[in-house]
Scaffold this motif. Structure first.
Motif, PDB file in Angstrom:
ATOM      1  N   ILE A 160       0.829  -1.203   0.000  1.00 42.56           N
ATOM      2  CA  ILE A 160       0.000   0.000   0.000  1.00 42.56           C
ATOM      3  C   ILE A 160       0.868   1.260   0.000  1.00 42.56           C
ATOM      4  O   ILE A 160       1.853   1.346   0.719  1.00 42.56           O
ATOM      5  CB  ILE A 160      -0.977  -0.043   1.189  1.00 42.56           C
TER       6      ILE A 160
ATOM      7  N   PRO B 240      -0.970   4.491   3.612  1.00 38.82           N
ATOM      8  CA  PRO B 240      -1.518   3.634   4.669  1.00 38.82           C
ATOM      9  C   PRO B 240      -2.794   4.215   5.269  1.00 38.82           C
ATOM     10  O   PRO B 240      -3.024   5.424   5.203  1.00 38.82           O
ATOM     11  CB  PRO B 240      -0.398   3.576   5.702  1.00 38.82           C
ATOM     12  N   PRO B 241      -3.610   3.356   5.856  1.00 38.79           N
ATOM     13  CA  PRO B 241      -4.821   3.858   6.511  1.00 38.79           C
ATOM     14  C   PRO B 241      -4.464   4.703   7.733  1.00 38.79           C
ATOM     15  O   PRO B 241      -3.417   4.510   8.349  1.00 38.79           O
ATOM     16  CB  PRO B 241      -5.561   2.586   6.925  1.00 38.79           C
TER      17      PRO B 241
ATOM     18  N   GLN C 116      -4.640   0.041  -3.820  1.00 37.80           N
ATOM     19  CA  GLN C 116      -5.348   1.172  -3.231  1.00 37.80           C
ATOM     20  C   GLN C 116      -6.156   0.664  -2.041  1.00 37.80           C
ATOM     21  O   GLN C 116      -6.809  -0.375  -2.117  1.00 37.80           O
ATOM     22  CB  GLN C 116      -6.297   1.808  -4.252  1.00 37.80           C
ATOM     23  N   LEU C 117      -6.122   1.418  -0.973  1.00 37.35           N
ATOM     24  CA  LEU C 117      -6.852   1.070   0.235  1.00 37.35           C
ATOM     25  C   LEU C 117      -8.360   1.105   0.003  1.00 37.35           C
ATOM     26  O   LEU C 117      -8.886   2.063  -0.543  1.00 37.35           O
ATOM     27  CB  LEU C 117      -6.486   2.060   1.350  1.00 37.35           C
TER      28      LEU C 117
ATOM     29  N   PHE D 248      -9.507  -0.883   6.319  1.00 39.26           N
ATOM     30  CA  PHE D 248      -8.692  -1.567   7.316  1.00 39.26           C
ATOM     31  C   PHE D 248      -9.507  -1.598   8.593  1.00 39.26           C
ATOM     32  O   PHE D 248     -10.050  -0.571   9.015  1.00 39.26           O
ATOM     33  CB  PHE D 248      -7.360  -0.843   7.573  1.00 39.26           C
TER      34      PHE D 248
ATOM     35  N   LEU E 291      -7.855  -4.365  -0.055  1.00 39.61           N
ATOM     36  CA  LEU E 291      -7.201  -3.561  -1.084  1.00 39.61           C
ATOM     37  C   LEU E 291      -7.814  -3.807  -2.458  1.00 39.61           C
ATOM     38  O   LEU E 291      -8.272  -4.915  -2.752  1.00 39.61           O
ATOM     39  CB  LEU E 291      -5.718  -3.935  -1.184  1.00 39.61           C
TER      40      LEU E 291
ATOM     41  N   LEU F  39      -6.987  -6.010   6.188  1.00 36.01           N
ATOM     42  CA  LEU F  39      -6.774  -4.950   5.202  1.00 36.01           C
ATOM     43  C   LEU F  39      -7.415  -5.385   3.895  1.00 36.01           C
ATOM     44  O   LEU F  39      -7.158  -6.490   3.412  1.00 36.01           O
ATOM     45  CB  LEU F  39      -5.275  -4.726   5.000  1.00 36.01           C
TER      46      LEU F  39
END
Length: 156
Positions: free
Chosen positions: A114, A117-118, A144-145, A148, A134, A132
């Motif tokens: 990632i 990050p979140p 891409q997030l 989470f 993605l 997580l």
């Protein structure tokens, strides 16, 4: 493809116990059930899962109550990020893939996949049950997030 990186839920530990044979605790079973419900209600339903063959990881998978196909894989037990990534790359034809494994490898892999990050403090410790989600592009390796979450975020 959608990629879900999950650490197993809380496991029991006793001095002298074989690590590979550790059971999920009662709390861990509850965590995994709640995570499974969250995956379903959030629309993150894997069509395939890669799961370490350690007892606590396949017990976590069973408690998720998912109906997807699963591969129990000895090489995922305490695996390094490169091994985890190779397992994912071999299964990149799925629409949604769940990888259920152990720290520190799963947390390290999450950090390498990632770019942004979140904003969740637990992302860097990746506690038991951390999950997580993605949007992963296997051809370029970028991710891409989507989300989470930890069991603590789901309440009791």
């Amino acid at each position: 493809m959608k990629l879900i990186l999950m650490r197993h839920a809380i496991a029991d530990w006793f001095p002298g116990q074989d690590d590979h044979a550790r059971n999920l605790s009662t709390e861990g079973q509850d965590q995994a059930r709640r995570l499974g419900s969250w995956l379903k209600t959030s629309g993150h339903i894997p069509d395939h899962a890669l799961v370490s063959d350690a007892k606590r990881t396949y017990q976590s998978f069973a408690a998720l109550e998912l109906t997807c196909a699963v591969d129990l894989m000895a090489q995922l037990y305490l695996a390094e990020p490169a091994t985890l990534r190779a397992a994912i790359n071999a299964q990149c034809h799925h629409a949604c893939l769940l990888l259920l494994a152990h720290n520190p490898g799963i947390a390290e892999l999450a950090r390498t996949l990632i770019q942004i990050p979140p904003a969740h403090a637990a992302f860097y410790t990746y506690p038991p049950g951390a999950t997580l989600v993605l949007d992963w592009k296997p051809e370029g390796g970028s991710a891409q997030l989507i989300n989470f979450i930890t069991p603590a975020d789901l309440g009791p």
